[in-house]
Design a protein around this motif. Sequence first.
Motif, PDB file in Angstrom:
ATOM      1  N   GLU A  61       0.828  -1.209   0.000  1.00 26.12           N
ATOM      2  CA  GLU A  61       0.000   0.000   0.000  1.00 26.12           C
ATOM      3  C   GLU A  61       0.863   1.260   0.000  1.00 26.12           C
ATOM      4  OE1 GLU A  61      -4.096  -1.510   2.165  1.00 26.12           O
ATOM      5  OE2 GLU A  61      -2.468  -0.752   3.423  1.00 26.12           O
ATOM      6  N   GLN A  62       2.004   1.195   0.650  1.00 27.42           N
ATOM      7  CA  GLN A  62       2.910   2.342   0.665  1.00 27.42           C
ATOM      8  C   GLN A  62       3.482   2.601  -0.733  1.00 27.42           C
ATOM      9  OE1 GLN A  62       6.167   1.945   3.407  1.00 27.42           O
ATOM     10  NE2 GLN A  62       6.931   4.014   3.046  1.00 27.42           N
ATOM     11  N   PHE A  63       3.841   1.523  -1.421  1.00 28.65           N
ATOM     12  CA  PHE A  63       4.347   1.659  -2.787  1.00 28.65           C
ATOM     13  C   PHE A  63       3.283   2.252  -3.701  1.00 28.65           C
ATOM     14  CE2 PHE A  63       7.546  -1.934  -1.992  1.00 28.65           C
ATOM     15  CZ  PHE A  63       8.563  -1.023  -1.745  1.00 28.65           C
ATOM     16  N   LEU A  64       2.031   1.787  -3.529  1.00 30.80           N
ATOM     17  CA  LEU A  64       0.938   2.284  -4.360  1.00 30.80           C
ATOM     18  C   LEU A  64       0.675   3.762  -4.092  1.00 30.80           C
ATOM     19  CD1 LEU A  64      -1.601  -0.690  -4.203  1.00 30.80           C
ATOM     20  CD2 LEU A  64      -0.110  -0.048  -6.102  1.00 30.80           C
ATOM     21  N   ALA A  65       0.809   4.165  -2.830  1.00 28.36           N
ATOM     22  CA  ALA A  65       0.591   5.572  -2.487  1.00 28.36           C
ATOM     23  C   ALA A  65       1.669   6.461  -3.108  1.00 28.36           C
ATOM     24  CB  ALA A  65       0.577   5.739  -0.966  1.00 28.36           C
ATOM     25  N   GLN A  66       2.882   5.922  -3.184  1.00 27.98           N
ATOM     26  CA  GLN A  66       3.979   6.696  -3.762  1.00 27.98           C
ATOM     27  C   GLN A  66       3.935   6.714  -5.279  1.00 27.98           C
ATOM     28  OE1 GLN A  66       7.404   4.743  -2.065  1.00 27.98           O
ATOM     29  NE2 GLN A  66       7.204   5.773  -0.090  1.00 27.98           N
ATOM     30  N   ASP A  67       3.449   5.617  -5.869  1.00 25.10           N
ATOM     31  CA  ASP A  67       3.393   5.531  -7.332  1.00 25.10           C
ATOM     32  C   ASP A  67       2.136   4.763  -7.740  1.00 25.10           C
ATOM     33  OD1 ASP A  67       3.757   5.336 -10.033  1.00 25.10           O
ATOM     34  OD2 ASP A  67       5.728   4.384  -9.947  1.00 25.10           O
ATOM     35  N   PRO A  68       1.005   5.452  -7.922  1.00 25.44           N
ATOM     36  CA  PRO A  68      -0.269   4.797  -8.260  1.00 25.44           C
ATOM     37  C   PRO A  68      -0.208   3.965  -9.537  1.00 25.44           C
ATOM     38  CG  PRO A  68      -0.634   7.069  -7.596  1.00 25.44           C
ATOM     39  CD  PRO A  68       0.847   6.893  -7.731  1.00 25.44           C
ATOM     40  N   SER A  69       0.752   4.247 -10.420  1.00 28.72           N
ATOM     41  CA  SER A  69       0.856   3.486 -11.673  1.00 28.72           C
ATOM     42  C   SER A  69       1.180   2.017 -11.425  1.00 28.72           C
ATOM     43  CB  SER A  69       1.920   4.106 -12.580  1.00 28.72           C
ATOM     44  OG  SER A  69       3.215   3.977 -12.006  1.00 28.72           O
ATOM     45  N   LEU A  70       1.706   1.699 -10.226  1.00 28.03           N
ATOM     46  CA  LEU A  70       2.039   0.308  -9.888  1.00 28.03           C
ATOM     47  C   LEU A  70       0.790  -0.538  -9.656  1.00 28.03           C
ATOM     48  CD1 LEU A  70       5.026   0.889  -7.423  1.00 28.03           C
ATOM     49  CD2 LEU A  70       5.147   0.110  -9.788  1.00 28.03           C
TER      50      LEU A  70
END
Length: 263
Positions: A122-131
């Motif tokens: 979820e942290q990765f998605l918040a930083q880069d929604p394209s993931l």
Amino acid sequence: MKKKESGFRYLERYQEGQHRAVWDELVQLGPAVFDDQLHAEALAVTRAMMRRVRVNIETLIAKLLQCGFVFGYDVRLHEQLVHSLTSPQNRRQYQEMRDWVHEQPPVFLPAKQREEEIAETEQFLAQDPSLAIFVDVGELEQEKRRLQQTTCSIDILEQIVGPVPLAVRAWFEEVEAVNFFGYHPQWSKLVPSFHEMPSWKHIVSDSYLMSSCDPFQICALNEQKIASLKEKYLLNKACSFEFAPDRYFKDYCGGSSTPYTFG
């Protein structure tokens, strides 16, 4: 026993390193730790303790691997496989042992591991929604709901057997399952006194030494265990929670069983 006044600072003192002193004080309070005034902080201390237990388990696993210890049942299965080639009965025993092995707890299954992985995703998605194209969001939400069931299971357990010790609740919330069953390929050389004892004369190989060592093992709290307890409860039978089998049943040995329980 007189209860402590509000502001006792148990958690703060525990985090400062007063582990034994704080735990001894909580033990002396007995059932008072379940009182509303104290319960939240006592549980917080117990969870902090179990987080330390998790670190210790991870350290032990790393050190055992470094010294050549082999976790799991592969060697025992291999020996049974060799015997299975000699008769249909031995082949059935091999298959039964394989089924049994699949039911055993893993070497280590931290209760918080999947929760930590989800938080990281979820942290990765918040930083880069394209993931998000690489993540099944629906499956992620389903997994979060599944994780919540562990706490629900403990609540159900308390409804069946009564108040669960705080250490037991915190264990399943922070650690959950562990299984140190295994063997060392040079056990006999490391501890030659093993084979000088009369009780060890029946042992034919190092892989069987764990049968008498009673390895550290605690099973996960699953739906099957809860359902079994609930069935006994509804039938007005004595309820006890089996969190680990005895040393013989940990190694697929027959005979009478005296499992580790509370209830």
